[in-house]
Design a protein around this motif. Sequence first.
Motif, PDB file in Angstrom:
ATOM      1  N   ASN A 107      52.067  15.397 -89.282  1.00 33.38           N
ATOM      2  CA  ASN A 107      53.014  16.368 -88.649  1.00 33.38           C
ATOM      3  C   ASN A 107      52.510  18.082 -89.151  1.00 33.38           C
ATOM      4  N   TYR A 108      53.107  18.809 -88.243  1.00 30.24           N
ATOM      5  CA  TYR A 108      52.863  20.195 -88.445  1.00 30.24           C
ATOM      6  C   TYR A 108      53.227  20.769 -89.647  1.00 30.24           C
ATOM      7  N   GLU A 109      52.055  21.653 -90.186  1.00 29.30           N
ATOM      8  CA  GLU A 109      52.345  22.354 -91.403  1.00 29.30           C
ATOM      9  C   GLU A 109      51.815  23.724 -91.167  1.00 29.30           C
ATOM     10  N   GLY A 138      53.071  11.366 -85.218  1.00 32.26           N
ATOM     11  CA  GLY A 138      52.532  10.219 -86.503  1.00 32.26           C
ATOM     12  C   GLY A 138      52.176   8.936 -86.440  1.00 32.26           C
ATOM     13  N   SER A 139      51.007   8.906 -85.442  1.00 34.94           N
ATOM     14  CA  SER A 139      50.505   7.584 -85.122  1.00 34.94           C
ATOM     15  C   SER A 139      49.315   7.281 -85.742  1.00 34.94           C
ATOM     16  N   GLY A 140      49.144   7.407 -86.971  1.00 33.95           N
ATOM     17  CA  GLY A 140      47.859   7.054 -87.693  1.00 33.95           C
ATOM     18  C   GLY A 140      48.384   5.742 -88.661  1.00 33.95           C
ATOM     19  N   PHE A 141      47.982   5.651 -89.856  1.00 34.20           N
ATOM     20  CA  PHE A 141      48.417   4.661 -90.509  1.00 34.20           C
ATOM     21  C   PHE A 141      49.821   4.894 -91.542  1.00 34.20           C
ATOM     22  N   PRO A 349      45.094   3.266 -85.211  1.00 34.05           N
ATOM     23  CA  PRO A 349      46.410   3.376 -84.768  1.00 34.05           C
ATOM     24  C   PRO A 349      46.488   4.553 -83.760  1.00 34.05           C
ATOM     25  N   ALA A 350      45.758   5.666 -84.055  1.00 31.45           N
ATOM     26  CA  ALA A 350      45.814   6.778 -82.988  1.00 31.45           C
ATOM     27  C   ALA A 350      45.578   6.386 -81.562  1.00 31.45           C
ATOM     28  N   MET A 351      44.503   5.529 -81.659  1.00 31.00           N
ATOM     29  CA  MET A 351      43.956   4.934 -80.577  1.00 31.00           C
ATOM     30  C   MET A 351      45.110   3.972 -79.672  1.00 31.00           C
ATOM     31  N   ILE A 352      45.701   3.256 -80.661  1.00 30.27           N
ATOM     32  CA  ILE A 352      46.727   2.131 -80.001  1.00 30.27           C
ATOM     33  C   ILE A 352      48.006   2.823 -79.617  1.00 30.27           C
ATOM     34  N   GLY A 353      48.408   4.213 -80.250  1.00 29.90           N
ATOM     35  CA  GLY A 353      49.387   4.903 -80.007  1.00 29.90           C
ATOM     36  C   GLY A 353      49.113   5.232 -78.443  1.00 29.90           C
ATOM     37  N   LYS A 364      58.168   7.315 -72.446  1.00 34.86           N
ATOM     38  CA  LYS A 364      59.331   7.839 -71.900  1.00 34.86           C
ATOM     39  C   LYS A 364      59.603   9.192 -72.549  1.00 34.86           C
ATOM     40  N   PRO A 365      60.371  10.004 -71.494  1.00 35.15           N
ATOM     41  CA  PRO A 365      60.143  11.390 -71.976  1.00 35.15           C
ATOM     42  C   PRO A 365      60.710  11.964 -73.148  1.00 35.15           C
ATOM     43  N   GLY A 366      60.452  12.793 -74.193  1.00 34.15           N
ATOM     44  CA  GLY A 366      60.870  13.323 -75.147  1.00 34.15           C
ATOM     45  C   GLY A 366      59.759  13.341 -76.288  1.00 34.15           C
ATOM     46  N   VAL A 367      60.194  13.566 -77.451  1.00 38.81           N
ATOM     47  CA  VAL A 367      59.514  13.621 -78.757  1.00 38.81           C
ATOM     48  C   VAL A 367      60.150  12.462 -79.635  1.00 38.81           C
ATOM     49  N   PHE A 368      59.062  11.482 -80.074  1.00 37.37           N
ATOM     50  CA  PHE A 368      59.398  10.436 -80.644  1.00 37.37           C
ATOM     51  C   PHE A 368      58.421  10.159 -81.951  1.00 37.37           C
ATOM     52  N   ASN A 369      58.911   9.576 -83.004  1.00 35.21           N
ATOM     53  CA  ASN A 369      58.161   8.744 -83.987  1.00 35.21           C
ATOM     54  C   ASN A 369      58.050   7.331 -83.503  1.00 35.21           C
ATOM     55  N   VAL A 370      57.080   6.837 -84.229  1.00 31.96           N
ATOM     56  CA  VAL A 370      56.637   5.507 -83.807  1.00 31.96           C
ATOM     57  C   VAL A 370      57.696   4.302 -83.997  1.00 31.96           C
ATOM     58  N   GLU A 371      58.611   4.555 -84.999  1.00 34.92           N
ATOM     59  CA  GLU A 371      59.518   3.458 -85.215  1.00 34.92           C
ATOM     60  C   GLU A 371      60.579   3.449 -84.176  1.00 34.92           C
TER      61      GLU A 371
END
Length: 399
Positions: A107-109, A138-141, A349-353, A364-371
């Motif tokens: 995430n942004y810092e 956040g689609s890493g490990f 996981p970045a590739m899988i995301g 789907k439209p929007g900003v989401f976390n993986v869960e």
Amino acid sequence: MGKALIIGAGGVGRVVAHKCAQNPDVFEEIIIASRTLSKCDELKKELDGGKTKVHTAQVDADKTEEVINLINRFRPDIVINVALPYQDLSIMEACLATKTDYVDTANYEPPEVPKFEYKWQWAYKEKFEKAGITALLGSGFDPGVTGVFTAYAQKHYFDEIHYIDILDANAGDHGYPFATNFNPEINIREITAPGSYWEGGKWIETKPLEIKRTFNFPEIGYMDIYLLHHEEIESLAKNIKNVKRIRFWMTFSQKYLTHLQVLQNVGMTSIEPIEFEGKMIQPLQFLKAVLPDPATLGPRTKGKTNIGCIFRGIKDGKPRNYYVYNVCDHQECYKEVGAQAVSYTAGVPAMIGAMMVLTGKWKKPGVFNVEEFDPDPFMDALNKNGLPWKEDFSPEIFN
Ligand code: NDP
């Protein structure tokens, strides 16, 4: 099926590019773009000859206009941001301007404040909804798979999850007295910051590395673990109902911590600019320049990583414990993609995301976390793409 623009050609970018090329039905074309073109060209040489068509380009992703021009030139379906957290917002702006889907791993810092939070990226939710595009954050490990593990536990094993402990062990040995396994600047900023965990609906702050436990990791053995603040705690606290406590733990050897302590004591981990021979420099960035480049650790690193989550909660009125984890071998990763396990576990996981979004499973439209998505197709893809997971229904529990 689609075309992906990968921004960043460091340790993680290398893994993403290789893994996309291993899935040519989904990734028909990739563009590898970074600040240093030669790194992208090197990767292209390794990948050329396969089914996936590979292009390269130079870009400074701090400049939204440059990213927009790059997107307009290649017209990708998705951007996989594996540059640094500082570039998240400029790349998201470019995705908005060109209506392109977006995936990242951190995430942004803000460069001048060592504090990472989702608020800046979550603020784009409405804009992405209106544009009809997906941002998967956040689609890493960790973050990433740890959130997918949580969604999987919630879907299949619990009515309510009450306690989450995320455990990240790296038992790899690279033979250097001191080096970081990924970008030293990001790594050291993370570790030297105060720790925190989520309990009773609020953050509890700790001193850096104040809380320590010992845990017996499957396939590794006993290691010291330290409580750290970590970004998935923030999104899981928002997305997992009834959760009482979420903590994140990472292993560090005494040798690593002693070096870090000395560097801190002499001011080398500071991000406050100082004047040196008439030029302003940031001590931490200078330190990064003298430490071994994480990309060179691959061939030397031996041993395994183990990252997973222990959940405690209730199912059908009865208490239940569940541990799900992945074990990854540094040398095997290096043989496969030329990077060690820390980059591998973030890049796959970045590739899988990106694959989930491109194939429409997580679109789907929007900003989401993986869960926030159905974990099942992602969990299947982990097994098929080099990060198989294991389950334990009576794990060691610690307080
Ligand atoms: P590296 O430092 O190895 O690579 C970063 C890459 O980004 C380099 O190729 C660098 O280019 C490029 N880059 C930096 N700034 C810019 C810019 N302004 N414009 C274009 N390219 C730029 O880092 P890693 O590969 O180890 O990490 C990549 C990302 O993955 C980081 O955000 C990190 O936080 C995240 N990560 C996430 C994990 C997870 O599990 N979620 C775990 C590990 C990492 P150049 O070399 O030319 O400077």
